[in-house]
Design an enzyme around this catalytic site. Sequence first.
Site, short mmCIF file in Angstrom:
data_model
loop_
_atom_site.label_atom_id
_atom_site.label_comp_id
_atom_site.label_asym_id
_atom_site.label_seq_id
_atom_site.Cartn_x
_atom_site.Cartn_y
_atom_site.Cartn_z
N GLY A 1 0.84 -1.19 0.00
CA GLY A 1 0.00 0.00 0.00
C GLY A 1 0.87 1.24 0.00
N SER A 2 0.79 2.01 1.09
CA SER A 2 1.51 3.28 1.20
C SER A 2 1.13 4.22 0.07
CB SER A 2 3.04 3.07 1.26
OG SER A 2 3.37 2.28 2.38
N HIS A 3 -0.15 4.40 -0.08
CA HIS A 3 -0.69 5.35 -1.06
C HIS A 3 -2.14 5.67 -0.68
CE1 HIS A 3 -1.81 1.41 -3.07
NE2 HIS A 3 -2.98 2.02 -3.02
N ALA A 4 -2.69 6.66 -1.36
CA ALA A 4 -4.11 6.99 -1.20
C ALA A 4 -4.74 7.01 -2.59
CB ALA A 4 -4.27 8.34 -0.52
N ARG B 1 -3.29 4.43 3.08
CA ARG B 1 -3.41 3.09 3.65
C ARG B 1 -2.10 2.32 3.57
NH1 ARG B 1 -6.61 1.73 -0.56
NH2 ARG B 1 -7.31 3.86 -0.26
#
Length: 135
Positions: free
Chosen positions: A51-54, A99
Amino acid sequence: MSNRTKPGIVQIPTISNELGNISIVEKINPFPFQIKRVYYIHGVSKGAVRGSHAHKNLNQLIIAVSGQFVVRLHDGVNEQKFSLDSPAKGLFVPPGYWRTLEEFTLGSAAMVLASAEYDETDYIRDYEEFLQWKK
Ligand code: TYD
């Protein structure tokens, strides 16, 4: 599109008998967004953080179809942590949340039902950019 704007756990209708369980997501059940794409994350390396993005517009339902993992959602101010450990529940994630998916147990798999086809322009992959976008 979804009428829901807040993240949360939804129960997925599940039929169980002595043979096992079957869980069903269809149309407006358990909630209304039209599914345009399904993908699943599996074989996750030990300790990996995915993840580590929106997303700007995407609605998603994340299901631990096997094993368990943790989803952290950040709205720019507050963080919520959800443990997904059952194929009979899903985490609804509306647009606008940073997230991460982490703490995957060995052999676990995350199935994601999404409201749109893959579109890289819908991603925010830089956390500072995300914070600016939220303002
Ligand atoms: P990404 O969404 O960044 O993975 P995660 O957030 O789970 O760590 O996607 C990883 C790579 O896969 C990236 O290069 C984009 C690609 N991808 C697609 O081509 N189509 C898709 O539907 C998804 C979800 C990813």
